[in-house]
Scaffold this motif. Structure first.
Motif, PDB file in Angstrom:
ATOM      1  N   ALA A 174      35.324  13.211   9.598  1.00  0.00           N
ATOM      2  CA  ALA A 174      36.721  13.376   9.991  1.00  0.00           C
ATOM      3  C   ALA A 174      36.804  13.710  11.484  1.00  0.00           C
ATOM      4  O   ALA A 174      36.093  14.587  11.973  1.00  0.00           O
ATOM      5  CB  ALA A 174      37.379  14.476   9.168  1.00  0.00           C
ATOM      6  N   GLU A 177      41.006  17.433  11.190  1.00  0.00           N
ATOM      7  CA  GLU A 177      41.087  18.111   9.900  1.00  0.00           C
ATOM      8  C   GLU A 177      42.535  18.511   9.625  1.00  0.00           C
ATOM      9  O   GLU A 177      43.343  18.695  10.552  1.00  0.00           O
ATOM     10  CB  GLU A 177      40.201  19.363   9.898  1.00  0.00           C
ATOM     11  CG  GLU A 177      38.725  19.097  10.141  1.00  0.00           C
ATOM     12  CD  GLU A 177      38.032  18.477   8.942  1.00  0.00           C
ATOM     13  OE1 GLU A 177      38.653  18.416   7.849  1.00  0.00           O
ATOM     14  OE2 GLU A 177      36.862  18.066   9.090  1.00  0.00           O
ATOM     15  N   ARG A 178      42.843  18.635   8.344  1.00  0.00           N
ATOM     16  CA  ARG A 178      44.188  19.079   7.964  1.00  0.00           C
ATOM     17  C   ARG A 178      44.502  20.426   8.622  1.00  0.00           C
ATOM     18  O   ARG A 178      43.691  21.345   8.591  1.00  0.00           O
ATOM     19  CB  ARG A 178      44.275  19.209   6.444  1.00  0.00           C
ATOM     20  CG  ARG A 178      45.645  19.647   5.946  1.00  0.00           C
ATOM     21  CD  ARG A 178      45.675  19.689   4.442  1.00  0.00           C
ATOM     22  NE  ARG A 178      46.987  20.110   3.973  1.00  0.00           N
ATOM     23  CZ  ARG A 178      47.332  20.219   2.689  1.00  0.00           C
ATOM     24  NH1 ARG A 178      46.414  19.943   1.749  1.00  0.00           N
ATOM     25  NH2 ARG A 178      48.540  20.606   2.344  1.00  0.00           N
ATOM     26  N   SER A 202      43.236  15.238   6.591  1.00  0.00           N
ATOM     27  CA  SER A 202      42.057  14.950   7.418  1.00  0.00           C
ATOM     28  C   SER A 202      41.875  13.437   7.520  1.00  0.00           C
ATOM     29  O   SER A 202      42.275  12.676   6.623  1.00  0.00           O
ATOM     30  CB  SER A 202      40.806  15.580   6.805  1.00  0.00           C
ATOM     31  OG  SER A 202      40.963  16.982   6.687  1.00  0.00           O
ATOM     32  N   GLY A 203      41.257  12.979   8.605  1.00  0.00           N
ATOM     33  CA  GLY A 203      41.042  11.540   8.764  1.00  0.00           C
ATOM     34  C   GLY A 203      39.957  11.223   9.767  1.00  0.00           C
ATOM     35  O   GLY A 203      39.747  11.974  10.733  1.00  0.00           O
ATOM     36  N   ALA A 204      39.273  10.105   9.540  1.00  0.00           N
ATOM     37  CA  ALA A 204      38.260   9.614  10.471  1.00  0.00           C
ATOM     38  C   ALA A 204      38.903   8.659  11.463  1.00  0.00           C
ATOM     39  O   ALA A 204      40.035   8.181  11.258  1.00  0.00           O
ATOM     40  CB  ALA A 204      37.142   8.915   9.705  1.00  0.00           C
ATOM     41  N   GLU A 207      41.408   5.613  10.639  1.00  0.00           N
ATOM     42  CA  GLU A 207      42.214   5.853   9.441  1.00  0.00           C
ATOM     43  C   GLU A 207      43.630   6.284   9.809  1.00  0.00           C
ATOM     44  O   GLU A 207      43.880   6.791  10.912  1.00  0.00           O
ATOM     45  CB  GLU A 207      41.558   6.919   8.565  1.00  0.00           C
ATOM     46  CG  GLU A 207      40.246   6.491   7.943  1.00  0.00           C
ATOM     47  CD  GLU A 207      39.666   7.556   7.043  1.00  0.00           C
ATOM     48  OE1 GLU A 207      38.854   7.203   6.168  1.00  0.00           O
ATOM     49  OE2 GLU A 207      40.004   8.745   7.212  1.00  0.00           O
ATOM     50  N   VAL A 209      46.841   8.760   8.915  1.00  0.00           N
ATOM     51  CA  VAL A 209      47.123  10.048   8.270  1.00  0.00           C
ATOM     52  C   VAL A 209      48.567  10.439   8.567  1.00  0.00           C
ATOM     53  O   VAL A 209      49.199   9.932   9.497  1.00  0.00           O
ATOM     54  CB  VAL A 209      46.171  11.157   8.775  1.00  0.00           C
ATOM     55  CG1 VAL A 209      44.734  10.865   8.380  1.00  0.00           C
ATOM     56  CG2 VAL A 209      46.288  11.319  10.292  1.00  0.00           C
TER      57      VAL A 209
END
Length: 234
Positions: A174, A177-178, A202-204, A207, A209
């Motif tokens: 990620a 993060e959230r 969370s996201g890479a 991605e 979000v």
């Protein structure tokens, strides 16, 4: 009577002789397949892979319509994902035909394997992997052959030492993060406007979000572009 028999024999020679001679034989089909596989083997050798192959049995009595052009030969399955891809042999022309020929193909080369047991969520470094000689096309999910594709990735699940790395075993870590505070870029061509937001998931990198815009309190969907940065189209 002898004259009649002679005429019948002559007609038989005229009708059947050239027709049989013009048929595509099992030997010609096998030779075409052999040339195709030899060229495939040479091409992969230049990339560092060793290829061995075996052509299935053909009925010697096989006869297909003559083919004025060279026979077309191609894999009917992906040879990098199976050791039994089979070949499609075809003829284009006035009397087109195609047939499938069973073959066995083994592609051996270096792939990356775990140098030690690895746990779920572990971030990969170069010391966690090493090259090893494997039958690449026996690994249906596709073997990863470059360390560059793995360094920095995270393990989806634990594996033992010697396990071949495949794409389904790893995931990109990620980048946000959230709960992280991020910079939102609204971009249109060379023009962009930045604002501050908070990640709701969370996201890479790459991605999408959900992000809460802290100025407007609106929730938007944005693409992760870098750690702490997301982008939305204008």
């Amino acid at each position: 009577m002898r004259i009649t028999n002679f005429i019948i024999a002559l007609l038989t020679t005229v009708i059947t002789g050239p027709a049989l001679a013009s048929m595509t034989t099992a030997e010609q089909i096998r030779n075409g397949a052999e040339r195709f596989l030899a060229e495939f083997s040479d091409t992969q050798a230049s990339e560092g892979f060793s290829v061995t192959y075996d052509i299935g049995q053909l009925d010697a009595r096989l006869s297909l319509a003559t083919c004025a052009a060279p026979l077309g030969v191609s894999f009917s399955g992906d040879p990098w994902k199976t050791t039994q891809p089979s070949l499609m042999v075809s003829c284009e022309g006035e009397r087109p035909w195609r047939m499938f020929l069973p073959v066995s193909v083994t592609i051996t080369g270096e792939a990356m394997v775990a140098s030690r047991p690895l746990g779920r969520g572990e971030r990969l470094t170069e010391s966690a992997m090493q090259p090893d000689s494997v039958v690449v096309n026996s690994i249906r999910r596709g073997a990863i052959t470059s360390a560059k594709q793995l360094v920095g990735m995270e393990m989806r699940r634990g594996i033992n030492a010697g396990t071949v790395f495949t794409p389904d075993l790893v995931l990109a870590p990620a980048a946000i993060e959230r709960g992280d505070h991020v910079i939102i870029s609204a971009r249109s061509g060379n023009f962009s406007v930045n604002s501050r937001g908070k990640a709701l998931a969370s996201g890479a990198i790459g991605e999408q979000v959900l992000i809460e815009n802290l100025s407007s309190s609106r929730t938007v969907r944005a693409r992760v572009t870098a750690p702490g940065h997301v982008e939305i189209p204008m």
